[in-house]
Design an enzyme around this catalytic site. Structure first.
Site, mmCIF file in Angstrom:
data_model
loop_
_atom_site.group_PDB
_atom_site.id
_atom_site.type_symbol
_atom_site.label_atom_id
_atom_site.label_comp_id
_atom_site.label_asym_id
_atom_site.label_seq_id
_atom_site.Cartn_x
_atom_site.Cartn_y
_atom_site.Cartn_z
ATOM 1 N N GLY A 31 -52.827 -26.206 66.354
ATOM 2 C CA GLY A 31 -54.324 -26.096 66.912
ATOM 3 C C GLY A 31 -54.537 -24.398 66.871
ATOM 4 O O GLY A 31 -55.659 -24.069 67.694
ATOM 5 N N LYS A 45 -60.069 -24.479 62.720
ATOM 6 C CA LYS A 45 -60.685 -24.533 61.669
ATOM 7 C C LYS A 45 -62.013 -25.257 62.179
ATOM 8 O O LYS A 45 -62.169 -26.031 62.983
ATOM 9 C CB LYS A 45 -60.087 -25.820 60.745
ATOM 10 N N ARG A 85 -49.260 -35.899 60.305
ATOM 11 C CA ARG A 85 -49.962 -36.978 60.878
ATOM 12 C C ARG A 85 -51.397 -36.917 59.911
ATOM 13 O O ARG A 85 -51.449 -35.942 58.977
ATOM 14 C CB ARG A 85 -50.562 -36.725 62.235
ATOM 15 N N VAL A 135 -57.617 -33.679 60.591
ATOM 16 C CA VAL A 135 -59.075 -33.700 61.055
ATOM 17 C C VAL A 135 -59.863 -33.824 59.716
ATOM 18 O O VAL A 135 -60.868 -34.583 59.613
ATOM 19 C CB VAL A 135 -59.521 -32.673 62.008
ATOM 20 N N GLU A 180 -49.476 -27.031 55.096
ATOM 21 C CA GLU A 180 -50.392 -25.666 55.267
ATOM 22 C C GLU A 180 -49.771 -24.559 54.781
ATOM 23 O O GLU A 180 -48.546 -24.367 55.051
ATOM 24 C CB GLU A 180 -50.650 -25.445 56.937
ATOM 25 N N ARG A 225 -67.414 -29.109 60.813
ATOM 26 C CA ARG A 225 -67.116 -29.879 62.447
ATOM 27 C C ARG A 225 -68.112 -29.607 63.107
ATOM 28 O O ARG A 225 -68.383 -28.464 63.649
ATOM 29 C CB ARG A 225 -65.874 -29.441 62.917
ATOM 30 N N VAL A 239 -50.916 -11.249 56.874
ATOM 31 C CA VAL A 239 -51.576 -11.140 55.876
ATOM 32 C C VAL A 239 -53.128 -10.861 56.139
ATOM 33 O O VAL A 239 -53.624 -11.941 56.611
ATOM 34 C CB VAL A 239 -51.315 -11.940 54.529
#
Length: 457
Positions: free
Chosen positions: A164, A244, A300, A303, A282, A350, A210
């Site tokens: 997170g 995010k 998992r 979101v 990711e 979101r 980066v």
């Protein structure tokens, strides 16, 4: 196939899982805390079980109480959603040891990918590109300074466990590294210190940073027969505090050639740990060089999974249940591990109960809740008017998703949907999305993870 599934989560994700479980003809069981008793997911389930008080440790994180709920309701399987116990291997083992179905990857896969350092070493061995970084846990500031000199500044500093974006920071020099290390160390201690050694200190990872990079991830699905397929990528570069807030698929910053390489690497990553179920690989993409490196793997449901569902037509929760039950998936595999071709373009926003300028939480009672509707609009929400967003949990209220034939149409539908979405009572970040959808950098598709910072500079 299971006859009943207990959803060990709350809010919008619990409501979303309940919806698919019931559509599949299975009995959906919800668990809830005293603070969530009036939320929609509780009444929409076939049965609901009170876990305890609002505090997560006494409700959603109480493993014994969740297993008691399974026994009391006769639930045969557990879907953990995301967050809380979703990536807790000990919880997965407890579910399995209780003779229940675990709707997720094997605990062993969760453990191997749960530590970022172990995961990057494993991925490097599997032929997946990784950034220059530390191969062993860094447990002191002195070790961090020595590692940064080897890697070269700037470096990203993060905890080896957890996720997170919590505790993450960038260091451009030795002074900045000292501050970033201290922040990461505090986060590791606060959130369990996964991967750390009490005698030596917290486990910290350093990687080459980066500056102009995109955060792009690949959705994978490990089938019951051992096959791993990839269902395209999602761009998650719109972030505040390394977390995010907007995701889209396909990524406007990834070429067709790079996309194929990323999908193939994600499949190799899943195969390296015999992955089953839904997972996400990711990556960090250098937009100028069109190269990518592995960041981490989330074992998992993400979101942002709705954007993949919108462009593929695949219900990922349904596939999770099928795989966990040992049933054949309904996703047709294609060459190079790609499951299906993308159809159109999807974007997810979101919607948080937070200040749209500084992004600080602003919970409260919802006085007005008017949802947008129309072609190409999907809303996964956890609240209705009259509910209260409490300070006990993440302030995510809903995920507003749009789908169009192309990115231009998706953006136009997003503008209409954001304008039509009315929330009054708690603070909310809908005004930020209005601003974002008029931002030339975002609209062009040529943006990176620094976009929100530049908007707020």
């Amino acid at each position: 196939m299971f006859e009943s599934v207990l959803v060990a989560n709350r809010g919008e994700i619990a409501r979303r899982v309940v919806r698919t479980v019931r559509r599949m003809g299975l009995r959906a069981v919800a668990v809830y805390s005293e603070a969530d008793a009036d939320l929609p997911f509780v009444r929409e389930a076939d049965e609901a079980f009170l876990l305890g008080p609002a505090a997560p440790a006494r409700s959603y994180l109480d493993v014994a109480r969740v297993l008691e709920a399974c026994r009391a309701t006769g639930a045969q399987a557990v879907h953990p959603g995301y967050g809380f116990l979703a990536e807790n291997a000990a919880f997965a083992r407890a579910v399995i040891d209780a003779g229940l179905g675990w709707i997720g990857p094997a605990p062993e896969a969760m453990e191997r990918m749960g530590d970022k350092i172990n995961a990057r070493n494993l991925m490097e061995a599997a032929g997946v590109p990784v950034a220059a970084g530390t191969r062993e846990p860094v447990t002191s500031e002195a070790e961090a300074l020595a590692a940064a000199e080897r890697i070269g500044y700037p470096v990203m500093v993060k905890t080896a466990g957890g996720g997170g974006g919590i505790g993450m920071g960038v260091a451009h020099d030795a002074a900045g590294l000292a501050k970033a290390f201290a922040t990461a160390a505090r986060a590791a201690e606060r959130f369990g210190g996964e991967g750390g050694d009490a005698a030596r200190g917290p486990a910290i990872l350093l990687e080459r940073y980066v500056a102009r990079a995109r955060h792009v991830e690949v959705q994978i699905l490990g089938l019951a027969d051992g096959t791993v397929v990839a269902l395209g990528e999602r761009d998650c570069s719109v972030q505040r505090r390394h977390q995010k807030v907007v995701e889209e698929s396909p990524s406007p910053g990834v070429s067709a050639e790079l996309r194929e390489r990323m999908l193939a690497a994600a499949v190799r990553a899943g195969e390296a740990v015999d992955y089953q179920g839904a997972g996400t690989v990711e990556c960090l993409v250098d937009t100028e060089a069109q190269e990518f490196v592995f960041l981490e793997m989330n074992t998992r449901l993400q979101v942002e999974h709705p954007v993949t569902e919108l462009v593929t037509g695949v219900d990922l929760v349904e596939q999770q249940v099928l795989v966990a039950a040992g049933e054949p998936a309904t996703v047709p595999a294609a060459p190079r591990g790609r499951a299906v071709e993308s159809r159109g373009h999807a974007i997810e926003f979101r919607v948080y109960a937070e200040d749209p300028k500084r992004f600080f939480p602003g919970p409260g009672k919802i006085d007005v809740w008017e949802e947008p509707a129309g072609p190409g609009i999907r809303l996964d929400s956890g609240y209705v008017a009259g509910n209260t967003v409490t300070p006990f949990y993440d302030p995510l209220m809903a995920k507003l998703c749009v789908h169009g034939a192309d990115r231009e149409e998706a953006l136009e539908r997003a503008r209409e949907a954001v304008a039509a979405f009315r929330v009054e009572g708690p603070k909310n970040n809908l005004p930020f999305f209005v601003e974002l959808l008029e931002n030339a950098e975002f609209v062009s598709g040529d943006y990176d993870t620094g976009l929100v910072g530049r908007m707020r500079a």
